[in-house]
Scaffold this motif. Sequence first.
Motif, PDB file in Angstrom:
ATOM      1  N   GLY A  11       0.785  -1.229   0.000  1.00 21.22           N
ATOM      2  CA  GLY A  11       0.000   0.000   0.000  1.00 21.22           C
ATOM      3  C   GLY A  11       0.817   1.279   0.000  1.00 21.22           C
ATOM      4  N   TYR A  12       2.129   1.173  -0.189  1.00 23.91           N
ATOM      5  CA  TYR A  12       2.996   2.361  -0.147  1.00 23.91           C
ATOM      6  C   TYR A  12       3.500   2.691  -1.552  1.00 23.91           C
ATOM      7  CZ  TYR A  12       2.897   1.922   4.891  1.00 23.91           C
ATOM      8  OH  TYR A  12       2.480   1.852   6.196  1.00 23.91           O
ATOM      9  N   ALA A  13       3.114   3.865  -2.039  1.00 24.30           N
ATOM     10  CA  ALA A  13       3.552   4.300  -3.364  1.00 24.30           C
ATOM     11  C   ALA A  13       5.065   4.501  -3.366  1.00 24.30           C
ATOM     12  CB  ALA A  13       2.848   5.601  -3.746  1.00 24.30           C
ATOM     13  N   ASN A  14       5.670   4.102  -4.473  1.00 21.06           N
ATOM     14  CA  ASN A  14       7.114   4.278  -4.683  1.00 21.06           C
ATOM     15  C   ASN A  14       7.975   3.480  -3.709  1.00 21.06           C
ATOM     16  OD1 ASN A  14       6.620   6.254  -6.767  1.00 21.06           O
ATOM     17  ND2 ASN A  14       6.199   7.739  -5.127  1.00 21.06           N
ATOM     18  N   MET A  15       7.388   2.486  -3.052  1.00 22.62           N
ATOM     19  CA  MET A  15       8.177   1.616  -2.180  1.00 22.62           C
ATOM     20  C   MET A  15       9.070   0.722  -3.042  1.00 22.62           C
ATOM     21  SD  MET A  15       8.938   0.451   0.887  1.00 22.62           S
ATOM     22  CE  MET A  15       7.588   0.877   2.005  1.00 22.62           C
ATOM     23  N   LYS A  16      10.357   0.798  -2.841  1.00 17.32           N
ATOM     24  CA  LYS A  16      11.292  -0.040  -3.581  1.00 17.32           C
ATOM     25  C   LYS A  16      11.548  -1.326  -2.804  1.00 17.32           C
ATOM     26  CE  LYS A  16      13.643   3.676  -6.069  1.00 17.32           C
ATOM     27  NZ  LYS A  16      14.947   4.323  -6.375  1.00 17.32           N
ATOM     28  N   MET A  17      11.671  -2.409  -3.552  1.00 15.27           N
ATOM     29  CA  MET A  17      11.910  -3.719  -2.958  1.00 15.27           C
ATOM     30  C   MET A  17      13.342  -4.171  -3.258  1.00 15.27           C
ATOM     31  SD  MET A  17       8.894  -4.206  -1.630  1.00 15.27           S
ATOM     32  CE  MET A  17       8.889  -5.931  -1.123  1.00 15.27           C
ATOM     33  N   THR A  18      13.863  -4.997  -2.384  1.00 15.73           N
ATOM     34  CA  THR A  18      15.176  -5.578  -2.619  1.00 15.73           C
ATOM     35  C   THR A  18      15.156  -7.040  -2.197  1.00 15.73           C
ATOM     36  OG1 THR A  18      17.563  -5.233  -2.332  1.00 15.73           O
ATOM     37  CG2 THR A  18      16.171  -4.934  -0.371  1.00 15.73           C
ATOM     38  N   LYS A  19      16.285  -7.725  -2.354  1.00 15.32           N
ATOM     39  CA  LYS A  19      16.375  -9.147  -2.010  1.00 15.32           C
ATOM     40  C   LYS A  19      17.793  -9.473  -1.568  1.00 15.32           C
ATOM     41  CE  LYS A  19      16.960 -10.296  -6.937  1.00 15.32           C
ATOM     42  NZ  LYS A  19      16.445 -11.113  -8.064  1.00 15.32           N
ATOM     43  N   ILE A  20      17.931 -10.599  -0.885  1.00 14.38           N
ATOM     44  CA  ILE A  20      19.254 -10.991  -0.371  1.00 14.38           C
ATOM     45  C   ILE A  20      20.247 -11.176  -1.509  1.00 14.38           C
ATOM     46  CG2 ILE A  20      20.516 -12.726   0.938  1.00 14.38           C
ATOM     47  CD1 ILE A  20      17.983 -13.323   2.507  1.00 14.38           C
ATOM     48  N   GLN A  21      19.795 -11.690  -2.640  1.00 10.62           N
ATOM     49  CA  GLN A  21      20.682 -11.956  -3.765  1.00 10.62           C
ATOM     50  C   GLN A  21      21.388 -10.698  -4.263  1.00 10.62           C
ATOM     51  OE1 GLN A  21      18.862 -13.347  -7.497  1.00 10.62           O
ATOM     52  NE2 GLN A  21      20.279 -15.083  -7.433  1.00 10.62           N
TER      53      GLN A  21
END
Length: 211
Positions: free
Chosen positions: A170-180
């Motif tokens: 529900g958060y606009a412009n939320m960037k995601m990342t990952k362990i890799q």
Amino acid sequence: MPINSIVIRQLNLCPWKSVSDAMHKYTIHRNNKSYDELWLVEHYPIFTQGRFGSSKHILEPTNIEVIKSDRGGQVTYHGPGQQIMYVLIDLKRRKISVHQLISILEQTVIKTLSYFKIRAHNRLDARGVYVKNEKICSLGLRISKGCSLHGLALNVTVDLTPFLIINPCGYANMKMTKIQNFDHDVSITKVKYLLVSEFTDLMNYNYIKWQ
């Protein structure tokens, strides 16, 4: 005795709905002699929308199925390479609150990420775990009969592209990342065992049975 014991189930790659149905069935039929359980699973690509979620957070048409969930929170994505840990815990028996369980889940992930030399933190205004300003783990729970369902979803090697067509949680412009992105050789198997080790330690379980 069940109070200090937990069963770990490794479900591998499964459709979301079949696991959700099984989780609810277990909760409906459990009693004070039922064990707490952790279910470790990856899902085929799917968007899940929390029980109070709004479709406005899905930003464009998609071929990936969108399905309603009764967990808290808004929309998120699940796919292979994301380690999900569902926590089926009798909170009344363990004498812990929902907020305490959320904090323990966040600390479980933060401690797990430290093994990969990733400095992570939680946010009180947006639950989950973050690396700087990017989200690496989402949380969503439901409580029924004093017991928890659903849990956490930690991005390990998952393709992050589908997150671009939603407002994650529900958060606009939320960037995601990952362990890799931090450890190219990470294995989801190692992450799985670290999560279980940290969670069971924080929860003070003294008997752990893998199935």
